[in-house]
Design an enzyme around this catalytic site. Sequence first.
Site, short mmCIF file in Angstrom:
data_model
loop_
_atom_site.label_atom_id
_atom_site.label_comp_id
_atom_site.label_asym_id
_atom_site.label_seq_id
_atom_site.Cartn_x
_atom_site.Cartn_y
_atom_site.Cartn_z
NE ARG A 219 43.82 36.67 41.41
CZ ARG A 219 42.14 37.09 41.65
NH1 ARG A 219 42.70 38.29 42.39
NH2 ARG A 219 40.78 37.09 40.25
CB SER B 78 42.01 35.39 35.36
OG SER B 78 40.52 36.04 35.53
CD GLU C 207 45.14 34.68 38.67
OE1 GLU C 207 45.32 33.34 38.89
OE2 GLU C 207 44.25 35.19 38.17
N1 EPU Z 1 36.75 43.08 29.58
C1 EPU Z 1 37.34 43.11 27.88
N2 EPU Z 1 36.59 42.29 27.49
C2 EPU Z 1 37.09 40.98 28.28
C3 EPU Z 1 36.47 40.67 29.25
C4 EPU Z 1 37.02 41.91 30.38
O1 EPU Z 1 36.57 44.31 27.82
O2 EPU Z 1 36.50 39.66 27.54
C5 EPU Z 1 36.81 44.03 30.46
C6 EPU Z 1 35.45 44.87 30.56
O3 EPU Z 1 36.09 46.49 30.90
C7 EPU Z 1 34.78 44.45 32.49
C8 EPU Z 1 36.89 44.47 32.67
O4 EPU Z 1 37.88 43.97 31.56
O5 EPU Z 1 34.50 45.76 32.32
C9 EPU Z 1 36.43 43.35 34.26
O6 EPU Z 1 35.64 41.89 33.65
P1 EPU Z 1 35.82 41.29 35.17
O7 EPU Z 1 34.70 41.63 35.15
O8 EPU Z 1 35.73 39.67 34.11
O9 EPU Z 1 36.63 41.22 35.40
P2 EPU Z 1 38.66 40.67 35.50
O10 EPU Z 1 39.40 41.34 36.22
O11 EPU Z 1 39.30 40.36 33.61
C10 EPU Z 1 38.80 39.73 38.03
C11 EPU Z 1 39.66 38.46 38.39
C12 EPU Z 1 38.55 37.25 38.03
C13 EPU Z 1 37.28 37.41 39.07
C14 EPU Z 1 36.94 38.90 38.26
C15 EPU Z 1 35.71 39.17 39.38
C16 EPU Z 1 42.28 38.85 37.64
C17 EPU Z 1 43.10 38.11 36.61
N3 EPU Z 1 40.96 37.97 37.55
O12 EPU Z 1 38.75 39.43 36.34
O13 EPU Z 1 39.44 36.18 38.45
O14 EPU Z 1 36.64 36.58 38.56
O15 EPU Z 1 38.05 39.56 38.30
O16 EPU Z 1 35.30 40.34 40.07
O17 EPU Z 1 41.80 39.42 38.90
C18 EPU Z 1 40.75 34.42 38.30
O18 EPU Z 1 41.97 34.75 39.37
O19 EPU Z 1 40.50 33.11 37.94
C19 EPU Z 1 39.53 35.16 37.69
C20 EPU Z 1 38.40 34.07 36.86
#
Ligand code: EPU
Length: 358
Positions: A170, A244, A344
Site C-alpha cells: 500500500r 479498508s 490507509e
Molecule cells: N478478519 C477478522 N475479522 C474481520 C475481518 C477480517 O478476523 O472482521 C481477519 C480474518 O482472519 C481474515 C483476515 O482478517 O482471514 C484477512 O481479511 P481479508 O481477507 O478480508 O483481508 P484484509 O487484510 O482485511 C486486505 C485489503 C483489502 C482487500 C483484501 C482481500 C488492506 C488494508 N486491505 O484486507 O483491500 O480487499 O485484503 O485481498 O490490505 C482496500 O484496500 O480498501 C481493501 C478492501
Amino acid sequence: MTVEVAERPHFKTQSLEGYHSMGLKATASEFFLIHTKHQLAPLWREGWFDRRPVLLGEGTNTVFITDPKRPVCKIAMKGIRISDESESSVRVQAAAGENWHQLVTWAVAQNYGGIENLALIPGTVGAAPVQNIGAYGVELSDVFEELEAFSMKHGTFKTIGREECRFGYRSSLFKHGEPEWLICSVSIRLTKDHHKLSSSYQSLETYLEKLGIQTPGIGDLYQAVCSIRKSKLPDPKILPNCGSFFKNPVISMERFRHCKSMFPDMPAYPAGDSTAKGHVKIPAGWLIEKAGWKGRRKGGFGMYRQHALVLVHFGGSGGGELHAFMEEVTGAVLNLFGIQLEPEVHLIGDTIIPSTQT
Ligand code: EPU
C-alpha cells in the site's frame, strides 16, 4: 485515447460531499477538472501548482476532514488503448481518470489476464499506483510497466518506470515526501497465457472449491472476486465508506510472539517486503474485531458488521466526530495488543491530520 484539446479548467466553489466516498460535508473554495494533459503546462506557467492542489480521483481513498485550504483538482482524463502487443501479452495504457473497475471489466472481456483479482476496487486508474492497490494475492505492481506523470515542480512530463515507483505494501514513491507528480496515464502488461493466473489466496480458493472450479479462468476469478467483495464490503453509494480504513500493521517477530502468548489464535502473514525482514503482517480486521469494535456504532460512524476493517459513515457527521471515533478504535487496539493502527486512507484537513499523513 480521447482527442486532447487544451482548454481552460473550470474554477468554482464546490461542495465535496459527492466527491469523496466517505461523504463528509466539506467545501473547496476553488475546484477544477482536468480533462486533458494539455491543460497542465499553461496552469504551471501561471504558478498555479505552487498552491499545492489536492489531487482527486473518485475520492474513494481520500477523506476531507475539514474544508481544504488548498485548491482541489479532479483528474478526469479518459481513454484506454493497447500500446503494444505480442503473442503472449498486451500492454494497455489507461488514462488516469478512468474508473479502475471498468478497466478490469474491459480486460476480462478481452480475455487479458493479470488484474481480474483487482475487480471492484473502487477508484480511478491514476490513484492505483499511489497506494499500489492490492487484493486476493495480486498487487498493481505485479502488472505495472510505467506511467506518465506531470511534475508540478518543474512543469515537465516524465515516464516513470517500475523501479523508480518504489512499490511496497500500500505504498509507493507517490505517497512520500513533497507531492510532485500528477499521474496522467498508467501502462500495465496483461497476459494472454491463462496458466499465469493467481487463485491461491485463501478465501478465493475456498470460494472456487465450493463451486467445484479447479482450474479457474479469468472470468471465473473475476466473478468470484466480485461475489466475495460484494458479500462483505459495503457499497459506498449505499453506506459511505473508503474500503479498508486502516493498514494491516507490520510488527516485529518479538511483538508477535508476545501477542501470540496471550492470543494463541492471532493470525499473521508474511510481511511481503524485503525491508520488513523479521516482521509479520497482522490483519487489522482481526485486531479490531478482538478489541470489540466489529459492528459497533458510535454516533455517525461505525466499524462494519461484516468486515471490521471498514469504517462506515451513517450520515450527517463531520470530521471532528470521525477523528474522535478513530481515536477510540485505535486506542482500544493499542491497549489490548500494544499495536498502533495507521490509516490507509488519505486524510485531508487543516488541524487534525494524524502525524503519518500528508
Ligand atoms: N478478519 C477478522 N475479522 C474481520 C475481518 C477480517 O478476523 O472482521 C481477519 C480474518 O482472519 C481474515 C483476515 O482478517 O482471514 C484477512 O481479511 P481479508 O481477507 O478480508 O483481508 P484484509 O487484510 O482485511 C486486505 C485489503 C483489502 C482487500 C483484501 C482481500 C488492506 C488494508 N486491505 O484486507 O483491500 O480487499 O485484503 O485481498 O490490505 C482496500 O484496500 O480498501 C481493501 C478492501
